[in-house]
Design a protein around this motif. Structure first.
Motif: not given
Length: 676
Positions: A158-164, A277-293, A325-326, A330-332
């Motif tokens: 998935f080349p679109r997934c940069t994950f920094a 991994t892609l699906v789980i990462a997207n769920i975590i990034l979306f639901l855990g926005k405040g915590f992750l930021i 984060h944004q 978007s990429n996942t």
């Protein structure tokens, strides 16, 4: 390797993230394009055992060095030499014996001398410049900048997934699957080497995440090369070679169901794992926005802000955390069109590997594989990482804006300064220093790792980017350091905002930018009778900033010989006329009514010589970065000539090497000539 396998390898290499992705920059390709030829010539050297191929290797290496990107040239030399040593010690020595192996090693050594000789001018000049670089005295932190995170390995599917990730690793999904085939079948010496090169270069690319890379860097003790992710080029190159070998192995051993089953199972598990991994990462990034930021901001405060090479404000890093984060969300995102396309190609690739070969002929399989690779990499090119993203339309990119056309109408010798903050660089790219070179406009700013340390400090007001970080320009810094810009012959200032300063006046304005004229701009060369000696560079800059009129006095780093300070004299008691001005030569006519000092607002650098009426005179460092010479009373012709000793020695060595090359080739082929 069969023709079809070679075709798959070439397509994956040319349009994957290494070459088609304009790996790191187009400049890097001018070096890396020669790497495959180096390996080819090395193989020829082993097979033919002739000096000619050693010399050709040296010529190719010299071309890489002269191409201008020495870091990539160094990496290419290291890996091609590693290829030579491995095959010499583990294969050629065993098959051909010690005597012939020694002969091959001697020819390769001759190639090394040829490479050094032909590129000596570049190497000597680079070594000289490095002594004045702003990168002097860097620590290991610098060499870790731009490391490739292990999370980035998901980009193989998935080349679109940069994950920094700090880099990009993609050769197409089917070629990646084919490269895994080699692991399950009997391997020859080429397969073993490229498996090793894939893993070794990938481990080096991990940088700060790799204990091996840290150990090697510390052992060498050199920290001047950053962005370990640049090693990914060799990872991609090796994977594409393995993809070709994998295709041949796959086609030739179809009857072995046990190995085929193991191989397809591995592909299935890798694919399912990546999607999960892609699906789980997207769920975590979306639901855990405040915590992750909040976590990201805390991490920035403790580990990034205020650390070496991280000079931005805390707000800038907070904004970066939010944007990262944004971008990750978007990429996942599973419904992202590019993610969907990757999943579709993933399913088709698995289907081709698992079933198509059983249903169609070999020719049909070959056609299907090549077509799928082309479609896959075409979609990849739409991401903006391929040629589409690195090459803008020529007419649109090079058309001069109105402000540039205005500046071009002033044909006198002057410089400009662009007050463009970092956040507006994309919108105002055609007003940045590197663009101004194309428009033939002299800009005191720069984007280059070659910026000298003294000049970097002089330009503290911003506009200089040594590719580590860019000094941020602002109206406050401009007001503080306008005297320094005047000393540099800055006549115009380009900015997107208004400047309320009586020392400048609006000269041009449009909907994009304003161009201000600096009323106090000094000419390119000017004459002074008063000087002050300040040996400390920082103290000298503070003094120059504090002066209301920088034309009154010149700051020298040491006491001039045979010259008395004439503070009662005026700076304008001489006429200075520039008769010839070029990068390597400046000729001036000067008429002085008293003894004084001629200041040329060009960079002080070794290799420049000055002549007053054909008699050589000492060049002094003026105002921390400029050149100055003592001028006696009367009429004189002053000439500055760039005559660098290291470069000239290198040029002579290159000429001698160029003469010796055909002689060595002729001598090495005398036996052949005698046969005929």
């Amino acid at each position: 390797m069969s023709k079809t396998a070679a075709t798959i390898t070439v397509i994956a290499f040319l349009f994957g993230s290494a070459y088609g992705g304009c790996f790191y920059s187009i400049m890097s390709l001018k070096v890396l394009v020669w790497f495959p030829l180096l390996l080819f010539l090395t193989e020829k050297l082993f097979k033919k055992e002739e000096m000619l191929y050693g010399i050709l290797i040296g010529i190719v290496v010299s071309v890489q060095i002269l191409a201008g990107y020495l870091q990539f040239a160094l990496y290419s030399i290291i890996f091609s030499t590693l290829y030579f040593i491995v095959h010499l010690c583990f294969y050629h020595l065993k098959d051909r014996g010690f005597k012939k192996s020694t002969r091959i090693a001697f020819f390769y050594l001759i190639g090394a001398f040829v490479a050094f000789g032909l590129s000596a001018a570049q190497l000597f000049a680079t070594v000289e410049l490095s002594q004045f670089s702003s990168r002097q005295g860097l620590g290991i932190e610098f060499s870790m900048l731009g490391s490739y995170t292990p999370l980035g390995l998901i980009q193989l599917l998935f080349p679109r997934c940069t994950f920094a990730s700090g880099g990009l690793l993609y050769i197409g999904i089917l070629p990646f699957f084919l490269s895994l085939v080699v692991v399950f079948y009997k391997k020859d010496r080429f397969s073993w080497f490229f498996i090793f090169l894939t893993l070794f270069s990938l481990i080096l690319a991990f940088g700060e995440y790799s204990p091996l890379y840290a150990f090697i860097i510390k052992a060498i003790g050199f920290y001047g090369l950053r962005v370990p992710a640049k090693f990914l080029f060799f990872t991609v190159f090796s994977l594409t070679i393995l993809a070709g070998y994998g295709f041949d192995r796959y086609c030739s051993t179809s009857a072995d169901e046990r190995q085929n089953t193991r191989y397809t199972k591995i592909i299935f598990y890798v694919s399912v794992g990546a999607v999960t991994t892609l699906v789980i990462a997207n769920i975590i990034l979306f639901l855990g926005k405040g915590f992750l930021i909040n976590f990201g901001r805390n991490y920035v405060e403790k580990n990034i802000y205020g650390k070496p090479f991280h000079h931005h404000s805390l707000d800038v890093y907070y904004d970066k955390v939010d944007s990262v984060h944004q971008s990750l969300v978007s990429n996942t995102y599973i419904y992202n069109p590019f993610i969907i396309s990757s999943i579709v190609i993933l399913i088709i690739s698995f289907f081709v590997i698992k079933y198509v070969r059983r249903w169609v002929s070999l020719w049909g399989l070959q056609f299907t594989c090549i077509a799928l690779v082309i479609i896959d990499l075409y979609v990849f090119s739409l991401f903006g990482t391929g040629f589409r993203g690195n090459m803008a339309p020529v007419k649109e990119s090079l058309k001069a804006p109105g402000a540039i056309e205005y500046l071009q109408r002033d044909t006198g010798l002057h410089r400009v300064y662009g007050l463009i903050p970092n956040k507006f660089q994309d919108d105002y790219s055609r007003f940045l220093p590197n663009y101004n070179m194309y428009y033939q406009i002299s800009d005191v700013g720069a984007y280059s790792p070659l910026v000298m340390n003294d000049y970097y400090k002089f330009m503290e007001m911003g506009g200089v980017d040594d590719s580590i970080w860019r000094l941020e320009p602002s109206l406050d810094s401009l007001s503080k350091d306008l005297n320094l810009l005047s000393l540099l012959n800055v006549k115009y200032i380009i900015t997107y905002e208004e400047i309320n300063d009586k020392r400048v006046e609006l000269a041009y304005s449009d909907e994009k930018v304003n161009v201000y004229r600096n009323k106090g701009s000094l000419p390119r060369a000017f004459f002074l009778s008063d000087y002050k000696v300040i040996s400390d560079g920082q103290e000298a800059l503070e003094y120059l900033r504090s002066e209301d009129n920088p034309m009154d006095v010149v700051v020298l780093d040491k006491e001039p010989v045979m010259f008395r300070n004439g503070s009662d004299e005026q700076y304008n008691n001489a006429s200075v006329e520039i008769k010839d001005y070029s990068p390597n030569k400046v000729i001036l006519n000067i008429t002085a009514s008293s003894n004084g000092i001629l200041v040329l607002s060009d960079t002080f650098y070794p290799g420049w010589k000055a002549f007053v009426d054909l008699e050589e005179t000492e060049i002094m460092k003026a105002n921390t970065v400029m050149r100055a010479v003592i001028i006696p009373k009367g009429k004189h012709i002053v000439k500055f000539v760039y005559d660098p000793v290291p470069f000239n020695y290198g040029l002579r060595l290159g000429l001698y090497t160029l003469i010796c090359v055909p002689i060595m080739i002729f001598v090495s082929n005398l036996k052949k000539f005698k046969r005929y």
